[in-house]
Scaffold this motif. Structure first.
Motif, short mmCIF file in Angstrom:
data_model
loop_
_atom_site.label_atom_id
_atom_site.label_comp_id
_atom_site.label_asym_id
_atom_site.label_seq_id
_atom_site.Cartn_x
_atom_site.Cartn_y
_atom_site.Cartn_z
N SER A 219 0.86 -1.18 0.00
CA SER A 219 0.00 0.00 0.00
C SER A 219 0.90 1.24 0.00
O SER A 219 2.13 1.13 0.01
CB SER A 219 -0.90 0.00 1.24
OG SER A 219 -0.11 0.18 2.41
N SER A 220 0.31 2.41 0.02
CA SER A 220 1.09 3.64 -0.02
C SER A 220 1.54 4.10 1.36
O SER A 220 2.36 5.02 1.47
CB SER A 220 0.27 4.76 -0.68
OG SER A 220 -0.90 5.04 0.09
N GLU A 221 1.03 3.48 2.41
CA GLU A 221 1.37 3.95 3.75
C GLU A 221 2.49 3.14 4.36
O GLU A 221 2.82 2.05 3.92
CB GLU A 221 0.14 3.90 4.66
CG GLU A 221 -0.37 2.51 4.97
CD GLU A 221 -1.58 2.52 5.88
OE1 GLU A 221 -2.17 3.60 6.08
OE2 GLU A 221 -1.95 1.45 6.38
N TRP A 222 3.07 3.72 5.41
CA TRP A 222 4.16 3.06 6.13
C TRP A 222 3.99 3.34 7.62
O TRP A 222 3.72 4.47 8.02
CB TRP A 222 5.52 3.58 5.67
CG TRP A 222 6.68 2.99 6.41
CD1 TRP A 222 7.30 3.51 7.51
CD2 TRP A 222 7.34 1.75 6.13
NE1 TRP A 222 8.31 2.69 7.94
CE2 TRP A 222 8.36 1.59 7.10
CE3 TRP A 222 7.17 0.76 5.17
CZ2 TRP A 222 9.19 0.47 7.12
CZ3 TRP A 222 8.00 -0.34 5.18
CH2 TRP A 222 9.00 -0.47 6.15
N GLY B 26 1.02 5.37 9.32
CA GLY B 26 0.33 6.12 8.28
C GLY B 26 0.67 7.58 8.23
O GLY B 26 0.17 8.31 7.37
N GLU B 27 1.53 8.05 9.14
CA GLU B 27 1.89 9.46 9.18
C GLU B 27 3.24 9.75 8.52
O GLU B 27 3.69 10.88 8.48
CB GLU B 27 1.92 9.94 10.64
CG GLU B 27 0.55 9.84 11.31
CD GLU B 27 0.58 10.31 12.77
OE1 GLU B 27 1.68 10.71 13.23
OE2 GLU B 27 -0.48 10.28 13.42
N THR B 28 3.89 8.72 8.00
CA THR B 28 5.18 8.90 7.33
C THR B 28 4.97 9.64 6.00
O THR B 28 4.05 9.30 5.25
CB THR B 28 5.83 7.53 7.05
OG1 THR B 28 5.94 6.81 8.28
CG2 THR B 28 7.21 7.70 6.44
N GLN C 9 4.97 10.72 2.19
CA GLN C 9 4.77 9.79 1.10
C GLN C 9 6.06 9.34 0.44
O GLN C 9 6.22 8.16 0.12
CB GLN C 9 3.85 10.41 0.03
CG GLN C 9 2.38 10.40 0.43
CD GLN C 9 1.48 10.77 -0.72
OE1 GLN C 9 1.92 11.31 -1.73
NE2 GLN C 9 0.19 10.50 -0.57
N ALA D 162 7.76 6.89 2.71
CA ALA D 162 6.99 5.65 2.74
C ALA D 162 7.21 4.85 1.47
O ALA D 162 7.34 3.62 1.51
CB ALA D 162 5.50 5.96 2.92
N LYS E 262 -6.20 -0.39 0.40
CA LYS E 262 -4.90 -0.70 1.01
C LYS E 262 -4.70 -2.18 1.25
O LYS E 262 -3.61 -2.72 1.04
CB LYS E 262 -4.76 0.09 2.33
CG LYS E 262 -4.68 1.60 2.11
CD LYS E 262 -4.57 2.36 3.42
CE LYS E 262 -4.50 3.85 3.14
NZ LYS E 262 -4.43 4.65 4.39
#
Length: 235
Positions: free
Chosen positions: A139-142, A145-147, A149, A152, A208
């Motif tokens: 997914s696009s998050e790491w 989820g606050e990292t 983009q 991430a 996600k």
């Protein structure tokens, strides 16, 4: 004197006319040859395209015939356009943040991979297969989820590459056949793609859970054959 000049001129102009006629004939022959080459090239490209489509359909049908009953329990699906076997249940594949193949996914690979190779490396397809890509997607998050983009993306790139290498390494451990191993080394690659190919819903929103997946994608050599044909006609 005037009469002599006139005779020479009359002799001179017919020779120019003959030369021009000859040149026009040469250009005509070149044009015909070029049109013939173009037509032959189009026929050969069409033949490759038809063979490619037939191979795609045949491979898809064979994969579905072999794995249709297994796909639901594996949480997997087969994409007809890309000939990609997609494993879509991330919790089964890896633990969060880990690149180690879980025992559950190893059990699936034990069942899936040898059967998969028997189809892909069957004699009827051996001249058509270019590459088998084991692809890792995230997914696009790491993390939470606050990292940012871009961070991430690169973190997920490293993770997806490590995961595909782990899958490839485990697949090699399953096979105990020197001939098959040689074909695997020639054709199978591991590719971590991070979040570059997200799964989106109909409104363009990222899914996600579905984006975190592993795919076994089969690529034929039809594109390379068409390039070779075009290169021959450019020489």
């Amino acid at each position: 004197m005037l009469t002599g000049t006139s005779d020479k001129t009359e002799e001179y102009w017919p020779s120019i006319s003959d030369l021009m006629s000859g040149l026009m004939l040469v250009f005509l022959l070149i044009a015909i040859a070029y049109m013939h080459n173009v037509e032959e090239g189009q026929k050969r490209i069409k033949k490759v395209a038809v063979a490619y489509q037939e191979t795609q359909v045949s491979l898809y049908n064979k994969l579905m015939e072999e794995f249709d009953k297994d796909l639901p329990k594996w949480k997997a699906r087969i994409d007809k356009e890309t000939l990609s076997v997609q494993f879509m249940e991330p919790e089964v594949l890896f633990h969060t943040g880990s690149f180690e193949v879980t025992d559950s996914f190893k059990a699936i690979l034990d069942d899936f991979f040898p059967r998969y190779l028997r189809i892909i490396f069957a004699k009827e397809y051996e001249e058509s297969i270019d590459e088998i890509r084991i692809e890792g997607h995230t997914s696009s998050e790491w993390g939470n989820g606050e990292t940012p983009q871009h961070i991430a993306y690169f973190n997920n790139m490293n993770l997806s590459q490590d995961r595909t290498r782990s899958v490839l390494q485990y697949c090699f451990s399953i096979i105990d056949d020197a001939g098959l191993e040689a074909k695997m080394r020639k054709h199978i690659t591991a590719n971590g793609l991070s979040s570059s190919r997200l799964v989106l819903d109909s409104e363009g929103r990222e899914q996600k859970q579905l984006s975190r997946r592993v795919e076994f994608r089969t690529r034929t050599n039809a594109e390379q054959k068409i390039v070779e044909i075009l290169e021959q006609f450019e020489k």
